[in-house]
Design an enzyme around this catalytic site. Structure first.
Site, PDB file in Angstrom:
ATOM      1  CB  SER A   1       3.437   1.426   3.793  1.00  9.70           C
ATOM      2  OG  SER A   1       4.018   0.392   2.845  1.00  9.70           O
TER       3      SER A   1
ATOM      4  CD  GLU B   1      10.637   4.014   7.440  1.00 11.86           C
ATOM      5  OE1 GLU B   1      10.634   5.252   7.720  1.00 11.86           O
ATOM      6  OE2 GLU B   1       9.568   3.273   7.063  1.00 11.86           O
TER       7      GLU B   1
ATOM      8  CG  ASN C   1       5.877   5.222   2.720  1.00 11.20           C
ATOM      9  OD1 ASN C   1       5.907   5.519   1.683  1.00 11.20           O
ATOM     10  ND2 ASN C   1       5.838   4.143   3.127  1.00 11.20           N
TER      11      ASN C   1
HETATM   12  N1  NAD Z   1       5.197  -1.531  -3.002  1.00 11.34           N
HETATM   13  C1  NAD Z   1       6.177  -1.003  -2.441  1.00 11.34           C
HETATM   14  O1  NAD Z   1       7.050  -0.495  -2.872  1.00 11.34           O
HETATM   15  C2  NAD Z   1       6.243  -1.292  -0.702  1.00 11.34           C
HETATM   16  C3  NAD Z   1       7.349  -0.949  -0.033  1.00 11.34           C
HETATM   17  C4  NAD Z   1       7.503  -1.047   1.156  1.00 11.34           C
HETATM   18  C5  NAD Z   1       6.317  -1.963   1.982  1.00 11.34           C
HETATM   19  N2  NAD Z   1       5.244  -2.306   1.157  1.00 11.34           N
HETATM   20  C6  NAD Z   1       4.076  -2.964   1.887  1.00 11.34           C
HETATM   21  O2  NAD Z   1       4.309  -4.322   1.596  1.00 11.34           O
HETATM   22  C7  NAD Z   1       2.933  -4.993   1.403  1.00 11.34           C
HETATM   23  C8  NAD Z   1       2.791  -5.640   0.143  1.00 11.34           C
HETATM   24  O3  NAD Z   1       2.915  -4.596  -0.806  1.00 11.34           O
HETATM   25  P1  NAD Z   1       3.257  -5.222  -2.282  1.00 11.34           P
HETATM   26  O4  NAD Z   1       3.819  -4.138  -2.907  1.00 11.34           O
HETATM   27  O5  NAD Z   1       4.165  -6.684  -2.346  1.00 11.34           O
HETATM   28  O6  NAD Z   1       1.655  -5.624  -2.827  1.00 11.34           O
HETATM   29  P2  NAD Z   1       1.614  -6.573  -4.139  1.00 11.34           P
HETATM   30  O7  NAD Z   1       0.209  -6.244  -4.493  1.00 11.34           O
HETATM   31  O8  NAD Z   1       2.540  -7.005  -4.882  1.00 11.34           O
HETATM   32  O9  NAD Z   1       1.434  -8.230  -3.368  1.00 11.34           O
HETATM   33  C9  NAD Z   1       0.442  -8.305  -2.258  1.00 11.34           C
HETATM   34  C10 NAD Z   1       0.153  -9.863  -2.016  1.00 11.34           C
HETATM   35  O10 NAD Z   1      -0.526 -10.198  -0.882  1.00 11.34           O
HETATM   36  C11 NAD Z   1      -1.284 -11.346  -1.237  1.00 11.34           C
HETATM   37  N3  NAD Z   1      -2.518 -11.481  -0.463  1.00 11.34           N
HETATM   38  C12 NAD Z   1      -3.443 -10.839  -0.494  1.00 11.34           C
HETATM   39  N4  NAD Z   1      -4.464 -11.252   0.816  1.00 11.34           N
HETATM   40  C13 NAD Z   1      -3.637 -12.311   1.502  1.00 11.34           C
HETATM   41  C14 NAD Z   1      -3.871 -13.062   2.324  1.00 11.34           C
HETATM   42  N5  NAD Z   1      -4.776 -13.178   3.186  1.00 11.34           N
HETATM   43  N6  NAD Z   1      -2.915 -13.887   2.732  1.00 11.34           N
HETATM   44  C15 NAD Z   1      -1.715 -14.114   2.026  1.00 11.34           C
HETATM   45  N7  NAD Z   1      -1.464 -13.250   0.988  1.00 11.34           N
HETATM   46  C16 NAD Z   1      -2.449 -12.228   0.598  1.00 11.34           C
HETATM   47  C17 NAD Z   1      -1.598 -11.007  -2.720  1.00 11.34           C
HETATM   48  O11 NAD Z   1      -1.941 -12.427  -3.242  1.00 11.34           O
HETATM   49  C18 NAD Z   1      -0.500 -10.820  -3.274  1.00 11.34           C
HETATM   50  O12 NAD Z   1       0.320 -11.535  -3.912  1.00 11.34           O
HETATM   51  C19 NAD Z   1       2.017  -3.591   1.885  1.00 11.34           C
HETATM   52  O13 NAD Z   1       1.552  -3.730   3.202  1.00 11.34           O
HETATM   53  C20 NAD Z   1       2.701  -2.539   1.377  1.00 11.34           C
HETATM   54  O14 NAD Z   1       2.271  -1.166   2.001  1.00 11.34           O
HETATM   55  C21 NAD Z   1       5.229  -2.264  -0.168  1.00 11.34           C
END
Ligand code: NAD
Length: 287
Positions: free
Chosen positions: A121, A154, A193
């Site tokens: 993000s 995006e 964002n």
């Molecule tokens: N939550 C949102 O609304 C949103 C929206 C768009 C983008 N994002 C982006 O998406 C990404 C993930 O967000 P999320 O909400 O799914 O988080 P989340 O906490 O639900 O999931 C993150 C996952 O990453 C895994 N992880 C951690 N270290 C790891 C590694 N070394 N190798 C593989 N997996 C690993 C964790 O085990 C977890 O399952 C972030 O970069 C976030 O900024 C989030």
């Protein structure tokens, strides 16, 4: 016409599971990776629940649900990505973790033409590109939560992303997944964002100051401005750890006070109240 038919997704959290689901529903073969079998299983369960909801809502048939599910293979070994034509990284919003993932992807993804995308993000795409030996094939494809529902992506090329990589990423997002793409410069927060997070932080500061209750802040924006949900409920949905990480990355980039994470947000994250994904944030989410 997109030539991307095999996709790897790194991270089986809310976003990774959603990305894997939309790819599988579009007919693409998907491998979904996380660090532990239990975490990937949770991601697969999330997908099962989402597919079941889509079937109940009449958006897919029982046959389409089963076919989509059969296209997703869980993995805990990144070498399963050797044949991927596109990898989407969706691990925690932590620069050190993401750079490590990109280094490892560079070593295991065999197709020299494969696109390595990040769903970050806020972390500059250039940093992840420079962790690989193929920066021209690294790009941001930023999905929105919940991925099966929200149509936007995006597309974020870095200074080094090739035009061909950008075109392949865009074609996959629009032609294969049916998303609507907007193009953003490689600056922390991209378009959405950069606008959204200062608003969410302002709502947290408003709550913290005792200015109004959480319910009244949210009702103000839902009923007064026709937003589908208020800022505190939206922060809970995104994940408060993720909101904090995005705010920190934008603050680091621009040094503007409006991006500084609000103290109450920091305390909530320290307390493990990460929002809807753990059942507790500004609101309670009983199972
Ligand atoms: N939550 C949102 O609304 C949103 C929206 C768009 C983008 N994002 C982006 O998406 C990404 C993930 O967000 P999320 O909400 O799914 O988080 P989340 O906490 O639900 O999931 C993150 C996952 O990453 C895994 N992880 C951690 N270290 C790891 C590694 N070394 N190798 C593989 N997996 C690993 C964790 O085990 C977890 O399952 C972030 O970069 C976030 O900024 C989030």
């Amino acid at each position: 016409m997109s030539d991307i038919d095999v996709v790897g997704v790194v991270g089986a959290g809310q976003m990774g599971a959603g990305i894997a689901e939309v790819c599988a529903r579009a007919g693409v073969t998907v491998t979904l990776f996380d660090i532990e079998a239990g975490i990937v299983d949770r991601g697969m369960k999330r997908i099962d629940q989402s597919l079941a909801r889509a079937e109940r809502g009449g958006r897919i048939t029982a046959g389409e649900r089963a076919e989509a599910r059969s296209r997703i293979t869980p993995a805990t070994d990144l070498r399963a990505f050797a044949d991927a034509r596109l990898v989407v990284e969706a691990v925690v919003e932590d620069e050190t973790v993401k750079l490590d993932v990109f280094r490892r992807l560079d070593a295991v993804v065999a197709d020299p033409d494969a696109v390595l995308a990040s769903n970050t993000s806020s972390i500059p795409i250039m940093k992840m590109a420079m962790a690989t030996n193929r920066p021209d094939r690294v790009i941001g494809i930023h999905f929105f939560n919940p991925v099966p529902v929200l149509k936007l992506v995006e597309i974020v090329p870095s200074l080094l992303t090739s035009e061909r990589t950008e075109q392949r990423a865009r074609e996959f997002a629009t032609d294969v997944l049916g998303k609507t793409a907007v193009r953003a410069k490689d600056r922390a927060g991209f378009i959405v964002n950069s606008l959204l997070v200062p608003y969410l932080l302002a709502a947290v500061r408003m709550l913290d100051s005792g200015f109004a209750s959480a319910e009244d802040i949210d009702n103000g924006m839902v009923i007064g401005c026709a937003h589908p949900m208020g800022p505190l409920r939206l922060a809970d949905l995104i994940g408060l750890d993720t909101v904090k990480a995005i705010a920190e990355a934008m603050y680091k980039e621009y040094k503007e006070p409006l991006y500084a994470p609000a103290p109450l947000l920091l305390r909530m994250v320290q307390a493990g109240r990460l929002g809807k994904k753990v059942g507790l944030g500004f609101y309670d989410y009983p199972d």
